[in-house]
Design an enzyme around this catalytic site. Structure first.
Site, mmCIF file in Angstrom:
data_model
loop_
_atom_site.group_PDB
_atom_site.id
_atom_site.type_symbol
_atom_site.label_atom_id
_atom_site.label_comp_id
_atom_site.label_asym_id
_atom_site.label_seq_id
_atom_site.Cartn_x
_atom_site.Cartn_y
_atom_site.Cartn_z
ATOM 1 N N ASP A 7 1.077 -1.149 -0.045
ATOM 2 C CA ASP A 7 0.274 0.043 -0.108
ATOM 3 C C ASP A 7 0.938 1.332 0.158
ATOM 4 O O ASP A 7 2.232 1.185 -0.316
ATOM 5 C CB ASP A 7 -1.053 0.109 1.253
ATOM 6 C CG ASP A 7 -0.361 0.507 2.569
ATOM 7 O OD1 ASP A 7 0.905 0.291 2.633
ATOM 8 O OD2 ASP A 7 -1.260 0.262 3.399
ATOM 9 N N CYS A 64 3.011 -3.049 3.896
ATOM 10 C CA CYS A 64 2.372 -1.744 4.348
ATOM 11 C C CYS A 64 3.131 -1.058 5.517
ATOM 12 O O CYS A 64 4.248 -1.176 5.669
ATOM 13 C CB CYS A 64 0.873 -2.178 4.769
ATOM 14 S SG CYS A 64 0.773 -3.058 6.277
ATOM 15 N N THR A 66 2.872 -0.713 8.635
ATOM 16 C CA THR A 66 3.541 -1.775 9.860
ATOM 17 C C THR A 66 3.773 -3.039 9.200
ATOM 18 O O THR A 66 4.291 -4.007 10.081
ATOM 19 C CB THR A 66 2.462 -1.762 10.992
ATOM 20 O OG1 THR A 66 1.265 -2.307 10.679
ATOM 21 C CG2 THR A 66 2.239 -0.338 11.673
ATOM 22 N N HIS A 97 10.033 -23.528 9.082
ATOM 23 C CA HIS A 97 9.225 -24.243 9.958
ATOM 24 C C HIS A 97 7.930 -23.944 9.476
ATOM 25 O O HIS A 97 6.835 -24.891 9.470
ATOM 26 C CB HIS A 97 9.356 -23.791 11.149
ATOM 27 C CG HIS A 97 10.468 -24.320 11.983
ATOM 28 N ND1 HIS A 97 10.825 -24.056 13.321
ATOM 29 C CD2 HIS A 97 11.544 -24.824 11.453
ATOM 30 C CE1 HIS A 97 11.732 -24.678 13.686
ATOM 31 N NE2 HIS A 97 12.504 -24.928 12.586
ATOM 32 N N HIS A 132 7.112 -30.522 10.566
ATOM 33 C CA HIS A 132 6.574 -29.115 10.135
ATOM 34 C C HIS A 132 5.575 -29.268 9.217
ATOM 35 O O HIS A 132 4.592 -28.292 9.269
ATOM 36 C CB HIS A 132 7.929 -28.164 9.748
ATOM 37 C CG HIS A 132 8.957 -28.096 10.624
ATOM 38 N ND1 HIS A 132 8.907 -27.420 12.094
ATOM 39 C CD2 HIS A 132 10.371 -28.498 10.779
ATOM 40 C CE1 HIS A 132 9.815 -27.670 12.462
ATOM 41 N NE2 HIS A 132 10.906 -28.278 11.823
HETATM 42 C C1 RB5 Z 1 -1.846 3.369 6.473
HETATM 43 O O1 RB5 Z 1 -1.927 4.381 6.973
HETATM 44 C C2 RB5 Z 1 -1.438 2.187 7.474
HETATM 45 O O2 RB5 Z 1 -2.591 2.103 8.075
HETATM 46 C C3 RB5 Z 1 -1.181 0.714 6.799
HETATM 47 O O3 RB5 Z 1 -0.274 1.200 5.851
HETATM 48 C C4 RB5 Z 1 -0.938 -0.265 7.508
HETATM 49 O O4 RB5 Z 1 0.132 0.134 8.394
HETATM 50 C C5 RB5 Z 1 -1.835 -1.050 8.222
HETATM 51 O O5 RB5 Z 1 -1.664 -2.079 9.024
#
Ligand code: RB5
Length: 145
Positions: A7, A64, A66, A97, A132
């Site tokens: 994203d 993304c 996080t 694993h 596994h």
């Molecule tokens: C986008 O702002 C953010 O929420 C997305 O990239 C991600 O971190 C979601 O888990």
């Protein structure tokens, strides 16, 4: 062939990883996004998951902000085992694993150099099978409940 996608929060790291892995001779197919314009991570996970599930790509990389949202979304696809990794050891284990077919990273969490090492470790590792494999099979039994 490796599928890659992100994203907007993962866009810069996706571009870095794409260039780095391509320079190392790997073939990547980029499923977007193609700019930092806001995008919803479930939409971004979908084409990469479909490419892996269809066999068009052997494995996938998703990024993304996080790594959390895109990994949660990816793991809703039956047959996807997506592992969110922020260290090299977990990346190796994810493959050895858990037979993870997608690795996820946080573009706002993990620096470029470390992310590169994480992804390379993941791509170089192989599933160990044996006990596994039995555990991974149980994951897919849950999917069929
Ligand atoms: C986008 O702002 C953010 O929420 C997305 O990239 C991600 O971190 C979601 O888990």
């Amino acid at each position: 062939m490796i599928a890659i996608g992100s994203d907007h929060g993962g866009y810069k790291l996706k571009e870095y990883l794409k260039n780095r892995l391509t320079e190392r001779g790997l073939q990547l197919k980029d499923y977007g996004v193609y700019s930092e314009e806001s995008a919803d991570y479930p939409d971004c996970a979908k084409p990469v998951c479909e490419a892996v599930l269809s066999g068009e790509c052997e494995r996938g990389i998703l990024v993304c902000g996080t790594g959390i949202g895109i990994s949660i979304a990816a793991n809703k696809f039956k047959g996807i085992r997506a592992a969110l990794c922020s260290d090299v050891f977990s990346a190796k284990m994810a493959r050895e694993h858990n037979d993870a077919n997608i690795i996820c990273l946080g573009g706002r969490v993990t620096g470029e150099e470390l992310a590169g090492m994480i992804v390379e470790t993941y791509l170089e590792a192989s599933f160990l099978g044996g006990r596994h494999a039995a555990r991974v099979a149980k994951i897919h039994e849950i999917e069929n409940f």
